[in-house]
Design an enzyme around this catalytic site. Structure first.
Site, PDB file in Angstrom:
ATOM      1  CB  ILE A  63       6.127  -1.202  -1.865  1.00 47.99           C
ATOM      2  CG1 ILE A  63       5.112  -0.074  -1.636  1.00 47.99           C
ATOM      3  CG2 ILE A  63       6.885  -1.015  -3.149  1.00 47.99           C
ATOM      4  CD1 ILE A  63       5.751   1.297  -1.539  1.00 47.99           C
ATOM      5  CG  PHE A  83      -7.858   1.673   5.147  1.00 45.80           C
ATOM      6  CD1 PHE A  83      -9.147   1.568   5.643  1.00 45.80           C
ATOM      7  CD2 PHE A  83      -6.948   2.449   5.841  1.00 45.80           C
ATOM      8  CE1 PHE A  83      -9.520   2.238   6.806  1.00 45.80           C
ATOM      9  CE2 PHE A  83      -7.316   3.116   6.996  1.00 45.80           C
ATOM     10  CZ  PHE A  83      -8.609   3.005   7.489  1.00 45.80           C
ATOM     11  N   GLY A  84      -5.686  -1.638   2.525  1.00 44.09           N
ATOM     12  CA  GLY A  84      -5.431  -2.272   1.232  1.00 44.09           C
ATOM     13  C   GLY A  84      -3.947  -2.213   0.919  1.00 44.09           C
ATOM     14  CD  GLU A  85      -2.441  -5.536  -3.230  1.00 43.82           C
ATOM     15  OE1 GLU A  85      -2.824  -4.851  -4.193  1.00 43.82           O
ATOM     16  OE2 GLU A  85      -2.210  -6.742  -3.285  1.00 43.82           O
ATOM     17  CB  VAL A  86       1.396   0.403   0.360  1.00 41.03           C
ATOM     18  CG1 VAL A  86       2.135   1.698   0.073  1.00 41.03           C
ATOM     19  CG2 VAL A  86       0.554   0.535   1.618  1.00 41.03           C
ATOM     20  CG  ASP A  93       1.216   5.111  15.893  1.00 40.67           C
ATOM     21  OD1 ASP A  93       2.054   4.658  16.697  1.00 40.67           O
ATOM     22  OD2 ASP A  93       0.664   4.418  15.018  1.00 40.67           O
TER      23      ASP A  93
HETATM   24  O1  ACK Z   1       9.121  -0.402   5.046  1.00 38.09           O
HETATM   25  P1  ACK Z   1       8.435  -0.233   3.761  1.00 38.09           P
HETATM   26  O2  ACK Z   1       9.129  -0.553   2.505  1.00 38.09           O
HETATM   27  O3  ACK Z   1       7.867   1.257   3.681  1.00 38.09           O
HETATM   28  O4  ACK Z   1       7.018  -0.937   3.811  1.00 38.09           O
HETATM   29  C1  ACK Z   1       5.982  -0.084   4.122  1.00 38.09           C
HETATM   30  C2  ACK Z   1       4.798  -0.356   3.207  1.00 38.09           C
HETATM   31  O5  ACK Z   1       4.768   0.664   2.240  1.00 38.09           O
HETATM   32  C3  ACK Z   1       3.458  -0.375   3.943  1.00 38.09           C
HETATM   33  O6  ACK Z   1       3.263   0.874   4.583  1.00 38.09           O
HETATM   34  C4  ACK Z   1       5.907   1.465   2.347  1.00 38.09           C
HETATM   35  N1  ACK Z   1       5.525   2.832   2.090  1.00 38.09           N
HETATM   36  C5  ACK Z   1       4.466   3.502   2.586  1.00 38.09           C
HETATM   37  N2  ACK Z   1       4.470   4.761   2.112  1.00 38.09           N
HETATM   38  C6  ACK Z   1       5.534   4.867   1.291  1.00 38.09           C
HETATM   39  C7  ACK Z   1       6.077   5.934   0.507  1.00 38.09           C
HETATM   40  N3  ACK Z   1       5.499   7.131   0.486  1.00 38.09           N
HETATM   41  N4  ACK Z   1       7.175   5.702  -0.204  1.00 38.09           N
HETATM   42  C8  ACK Z   1       7.758   4.477  -0.155  1.00 38.09           C
HETATM   43  N5  ACK Z   1       7.294   3.456   0.560  1.00 38.09           N
HETATM   44  C9  ACK Z   1       6.204   3.646   1.282  1.00 38.09           C
HETATM   45  C10 ACK Z   1       6.446   1.290   3.737  1.00 38.09           C
END
Ligand code: ACK
Length: 817
Positions: free
Chosen positions: A495, A500-503, A614
Site C-alpha cells: 500500500i 525502511f521498506g514497503e508498507v 512531526d
Molecule cells: O496514504 P496511505 O494510503 O496511508 O499511504 C501511506 C503508506 O502506507 C505509507 O506509509 C499507509 N499506511 C501506513 N500505515 C497504515 C495503516 N496502519 N493502515 C493503513 N494504511 C497505512 C499510508
C-alpha cells in the site's frame, strides 16, 4: 362505513373508472367512485405497495401508524360531507383507514379532518409521513376552475385530549402538501396508482401531545396512510460501552452528547461519549472502556480466564517451596504466563511476584519454619484473570530434613546462600531504573518483582520510556512489543513505501483470536544494524501506547526475515491524502470530530511525556469510521524519513512548515511545540489537505513566521476553530493552549454545534494578511496583484478586486475592522 369484505384474488375494472368523470364528484378518481365501498382494485394496488413499506427503520419510533390501527381511528371530519373514510379491510380482515375527499366541482371548499390526540412520548421533534394519491386537475374536463392539487397540514399542541374542540384558526400550519405525481383517467384505465409519500417534521414541541389536521380546499385526494414518528439513536454497545436509546434533539442540527456506561467487567478513566444526531445516528465516539485485568473482550463483552484452582506443593525446604498447578478450567484464550504472588503470612504488605510460563515454580529465599501464602493468576492476551484463592504452605525448620527427605541441611551453606540471595536482592533493588519501576529477569521464562508498601511503582503508572535508555535495543523491542510468528501473517498487497521498506496490508491470525486486518511495515533486505535498530525503535515506542487515537501495535516479527512491524489497519490511509480525495465532503462536525480525536491522542502522548516532533496530517491515519489516530513514531526523531523535513542551518532535519519557531531556531521541542504543529494540522484539516503556506519556500516561511505572519483562515472556517489555530501559533510557547484544553474546547464545540456556525468571513481573512503584511502606502508595489504575489497570497487577488480594492491606494484605506 366498515368494509365490504376481505379483498379477494380476482381483479375487476374500477366501477365508474372509465365513465364520465364529471358525472358525480365522487366518481372522478375512479377509486373513490363508490362513496361507501372502495373498489377492490384500488386496495389491491395500494395495499400491495403499502405492505412492503410497513417496516419502519430501527431508529424511528411510531407514535401513530394508521395502517396498523385495528379499530376505529377516532378521527373527526367536518363538515360531515367533506372527508370520508373508505370502509375496507385487508385479507386479514384488518381495517384500512383511507380517507378521501373529492369536491373539485364546488366552490369554496374547506374540509377538515382531525386526528385523535397523539402523545409525543417525550420527543420534542416529530415527523409525519403521509401517503396519498391526488387527481391531476388538467385531466378533469370542466373542473379546472375550482379543482386544487394541494392540501394543508396543521397541528395543535395540548397536554391532554381536552384540546380537541378548538377553532380552525388555532391550528398552526405545518405545510401545504402537493403531490409529486398526480393521476389521470388514463392511469385509472391502466390501473396505475401513483402513490405519493411526503414527510414533514415539527418541533420543538413543548406539550405532552398534539392533534394533526388535514384541510382540503377543493382537491381530489385519498389519504391512504398517516404515520407519525420520532427518531432516536438506538441503544448500542460501542468500544465496550453501552449507550442507551436516546431520543434525538428538538433542533434539526442538534447533537446530543450521551455518556456510555462500561459493560460488566470493564473500566475506563473517562466515561466514553457519543453524539446522537437529529437523524438518529451515533456520531463522534470519544473514549472507550477496557476489560478489567483478566477479562477478555469478546463480542462487546468481557470474560476472563477462570482462576487457577488446583495448586499443589512440591518440594519444600527450609528456604524454598516448590508449587505446581493446572491450567484454569476456562482459559478463555491462550495462557501467556502465570503470575504468582506470595508473602509471609500476616505480612501481606511485603510481597513478591514471580512470573512464569510454566505451571511450576520454586519460591526461594524464604525464612525457615514460616508460613507463606501463595496466589496464582493466569494471563491471556486480554490481561490477567482473578487470583486463585490463598494457598498456605510452611517452610521446614533449619535443622529439619526437607519435605522430600532428600536434603541434609548444613548451616554454613544456608548462611552462604542467604547472604548471596540478600546481595542479589539488594543489587537488584539498587539497579532499579525507569521511574522506580524495577524489573529483574531471573531467566527467560521467569521474572520476579518485589513490592514493599508501594515503594516500588507498579507497572500501571504510565510514562514514556525512551528506547535509547536501553543498552540493547532488542531488549526494548521485546519489552514493549509482542513477537509474532511470521506464519500468522498473510500479506495481501503493497500500500505504500516507507523509509525502511514497503508498507503492506494483510491479515493477522493469532491462535485463539479472530483474524484482523493489519498494516505491515517491512524492513528491506540488506539493512544495516542501525537501520534495523531505528526501524524496530518505532515499535518500541508505539508498543508503550494504548489509546484509541494512537495507532495500535499488534507486534513485531524479528525472529525471521523480513523483519516486520504489524499495526492495526486504517482503511482510509493517511489523513492528508484522504482529505484531498474528499474535498468538501464532510460536515464541520465531522471535521471537528477528526480534530478532537487527534487532540485526544496528543493529550495522551504529552501526558506520557512523549514529544512527537512531526505532527502533520500526513502522519495521522484515518479508519473507515473516520477515527483519526496519531502515527509515525520514528526512533531517531530527526525525521530522516519525512520528505517534508529539511536541514536547518544547525544541521537538524525539521519539517519547517509544521514546526514551532523555537524548535526551528534552537531545537526546543516540547509538547508546546507539538501544539503549534497541531494548529497547522487543524488548518490542513479545515482546508481539506491544502499545503500550509502553499508554495512559499521554507526560508520564506521561517522569515514570515518570525515576523509575525500567520496562515490565514481556510475558506468557510468556523471562527472558533481559526481562533484556536491562532492560539496554537502564539510566539510565546507558554501562552499556547495545552492539549487537554484543546480537547475540552473541541468537546464544547461538538456539544454546541451552533457555535460553529459563525464563519471567518472573507474580509477578516484578508485583514489577517493586512495585519501581518502591511507595506501599505509604501509604494513598493505597483499593483495589488503584485503585492499579494510578493507575500505569496496571489490567490486572494480576486477577492480584493471583487471587493473594489483594485489599487494600492484603495488597499491602504482598509482597516482591520
Ligand atoms: O496514504 P496511505 O494510503 O496511508 O499511504 C501511506 C503508506 O502506507 C505509507 O506509509 C499507509 N499506511 C501506513 N500505515 C497504515 C495503516 N496502519 N493502515 C493503513 N494504511 C497505512 C499510508
Amino acid at each position: 362505513m366498515r368494509g365490504s369484505g376481505p379483498r379477494g384474488a380476482g381483479r375487476r375494472r374500477p366501477p365508474g373508472g372509465g365513465g364520465d368523470p364529471s358525472s358525480t364528484p365522487a366518481s372522478l378518481a375512479g377509486c373513490y367512485s363508490a362513496p361507501r365501498r372502495a373498489p377492490l382494485w384500488t386496495c389491491l394496488l395500494l395495499c400491495a405497495a403499502l405492505r412492503t413499506l410497513l417496516a419502519s427503520p430501527s431508529n424511528e419510533v411510531n407514535l401513530l401508524d394508521s395502517r396498523t390501527v385495528m379499530g376505529d381511528l377516532g378521527w373527526i371530519a367536518f363538515p360531515k360531507n367533506g372527508w370520508e373514510e373508505i370502509g375496507e379491510v385487508d385479507e386479514n380482515y384488518a381495517p384500512i383507514h383511507t380517507y378521501q375527499v373529492c369536491k373539485v366541482m364546488e366552490q369554496n371548499q374547506n374540509n377538515w379532518l382531525l386526528t385523535s390526540w397523539i402523545s409525543n412520548e417525550g420527543a420534542s421533534r416529530i415527523f409525519i409521513e403521509l401517503k396519498f394519491t391526488l387527481r391531476d386537475c388538467n385531466s378533469l374536463p370542466g373542473g379546472l376552475g375550482t379543482c386544487k392539487e394541494t392540501f394543508n397540514m396543521y397541528y395543535f399542541e395540548s397536554d391532554d385530549e381536552n384540546g380537541r374542540n378548538i377553532k380552525e384558526n388555532q391550528y398552526i400550519k405545518i405545510d401545504t402538501i402537493a403531490a409529486d405525481e398526480s393521476f389521470t383517467e388514463l392511469d385509472l384505465g391502466d390501473r396505475v396508482m401513483k402513490l405519493n409519500t411526503e414527510v414533514r417534521d415539527v418541533g420543538p414541541l413543548s406539550k405532552k401531545g398534539f392533534y394533526l389536521a388535514f384541510q382540503d380546499v377543493g382537491a381530489c385526494i385519498a389519504l391512504v396512510s398517516v404515520r407519525v414518528y420520532y427518531k432516536k439513536c438506538p441503544s448500542v454497545v460501542r468500544h465496550l460501552a453501552v449507550f442507551p436509546d436516546t431520543i434525538t434533539g428538538a433542533d434539526s442540527s442538534q447533537l446530543l452528547e450521551v455518556s456510555g456506561s462500561c459493560v460488566n467487567h470493564s473500566v475506563t478513566d473517562e466515561p466514553p461519549k457519543m453524539h446522537c444526531s437529529a437523524e438518529g445516528e451515533w456520531l463522534v465516539p470519544i473514549g472507550k472502556c477496557m476489560c478489567k485485568a483478566g477479562y477478555e473482550e469478546k463480542n462487546g463483552t468481557c470474560q476472563a480466564p477462570s482462576p487457577v484452582t488446583n495448586v499443589k506443593k512440591g518440594k519444600i525446604a527450609k528456604n524454598s517451596i516448590s508449587l505446581s498447578w493446572q491450567e484454569p478450567d476456562r482459559p478463555n484464550g491462550i495462557i501467556l504466563e502465570y503470575e504468582i504472588k506470595y508473602f509471609e503470612k500476616d505480612q501481606e504488605t511485603s510481597y513478591t511476584i514471580i512470573k512464569s510460563k510454566e505451571t511450576t515454580i520454586t519460591a526461594e529465599g524464604l525464612k525457615p519454619a514460616s508460613v507463606y501464602v501463595f496466589q496464582i493468576r493466569a494471563r491471556t492476551a486480554a490481561g490477567y484473570g482473578v487470583f486463585s484463592r490463598r494457598f498456605e504452605f510452611e517452610t521446614i525448620p533449619v535443622f529439619a530434613a526437607s519435605s522430600d527427605q532428600s536434603q541434609i541441611p548444613i548451616i554454613a551453606v544456608s548462611v552462604t546462600v542467604g547472604v548471596i540471595l540478600l546481595a542479589v536482592v539488594i543489587g537488584f533493588l539498587l539497579s532499579g531504573r525507569r521511574c522506580g519501576y524495577s524489573k529483574a529477569k531471573q531467566d527467560p521464562e521467569e521474572e520476579k518483582m518485589h513490592f514493599h508498601n508501594g515503594h516500588i511503582k507498579l507497572p500501571g503508572v504510565r510514562t514514556y520510556i525512551d528506547p535509547h535508555t536501553y543498552e540493547d535495543p532488542n531488549q526494548a523491542v521485546h519489552e514493549f512489543a509482542k513477537e509474532i510468528e511470521a506464519s500468522c501473517i498473510t500479506i495481501e498487497r503493497v500500500i505504500g513505501a516507507g523509509e525502511f521498506g514497503e508498507v503492506c496490508s494483510g491479515r493477522l491470525k493469532l491462535p485463539g483470536k479472530r483474524e484482523l486486518p493489519v498494516a505491515i511495515k517491512t524492513l528491506k533486505v540488506g539493512y544495516t544494524e542501525k537501520q534495523r535498530r531505528d526501524f524496530l525503535g518505532e515499535a518500541s515506542i508505539m508498543g508503550q501506547f494504548d489509546h484509541p487515537n494512537i495507532i495500535h501495535l499488534e507486534g513485531v516479527v524479528t525472529k525471521s526475515k523480513p523483519v516486520m512491524i504489524v499495526t492495526e489497519y486504517m482503511e482510509n490511509g493517511s489523513l492528508d491524502t484522504f482529505l484531498k480525495k474528499n474535498d468538501g465532503q464532510f460536515t464541520v462536525i465531522q471535521l471537528v470530530g477528526m480534530l478532537r480525536g487527534i487532540a485526544a491522542g496528543m493529550k495522551y502522548l504529552s501526558d506520557m511525556g512523549y514529544v512527537h516532533r512531526d505532527l502533520a496530517a500526513r502522519n495521522i491515519l484515518i479508519n473507515s469510521n473516520l477515527v483519526c489516530k496519531v502515527s509515525d513514531f520514528g526512533l531517531s526523531r530527526v525525521l530522516e524519513d519525512d520528505p517534508e523535513a529539511a536541514y536547518t542551518t544547525r544541521g537538524g532535519k525539521i519539517p519547517i512548515r509544521w514546526t514551532a519557531p523555537e524548535a526551528i531556531a534552537f531545537r526546543k521541542f516540547t509538547s508546546a511545540s507539538d501544539v503549534w504543529s497541531y494548529g497547522i494540522v487543524m488548518w490542513e484539516v479545515v482546508s481539506y489537505g491544502e499545503r500550509p503556506y502553499w508554495e512559499m519556500t521554507n526560508q520564506d516561511v521561517i522569515k514570515a513566521v518570525e515576523e509575525g505572519y500567520r496562515l490565514p483562515s481556510p475558506m468557510d472556517c468556523p471562527a472558533a476553530l481559526y481562533q484556536l489555530m491562532l492560539d496554537c501559533w502564539q510566539k510565546d510557547r507558554n501562552s499556547r493552549p495545552k492539549f487537554d484544553e484543546i480537547v475540552s474546547m473541541l468537546d464544547k464545540l461538538i456539544r454546541n454545534p451552533s457555535s460553529l456556525k459563525t464563519l471567518v468571513n472573507a474580509s477578516s481573512r484578508v485583514s489577517t494578511l493586512l495585519a501581518e503584511h502591511g507595506p501599505l502606502g509604501s509604494g513598493a508595489y505597483r499593483s495589488v496583484g503584485e503585492w499579494l504575489e510578493a507575500i505569496k497570497m496571489g490567490r486572494y487577488t480576486e477577492i480584493f478586486m471583487e471587493n473594489g480594492y483594485s489599487s494600492m491606494d484603495a488597499v491602504a484605506q482598509v482597516t482591520l475592522e
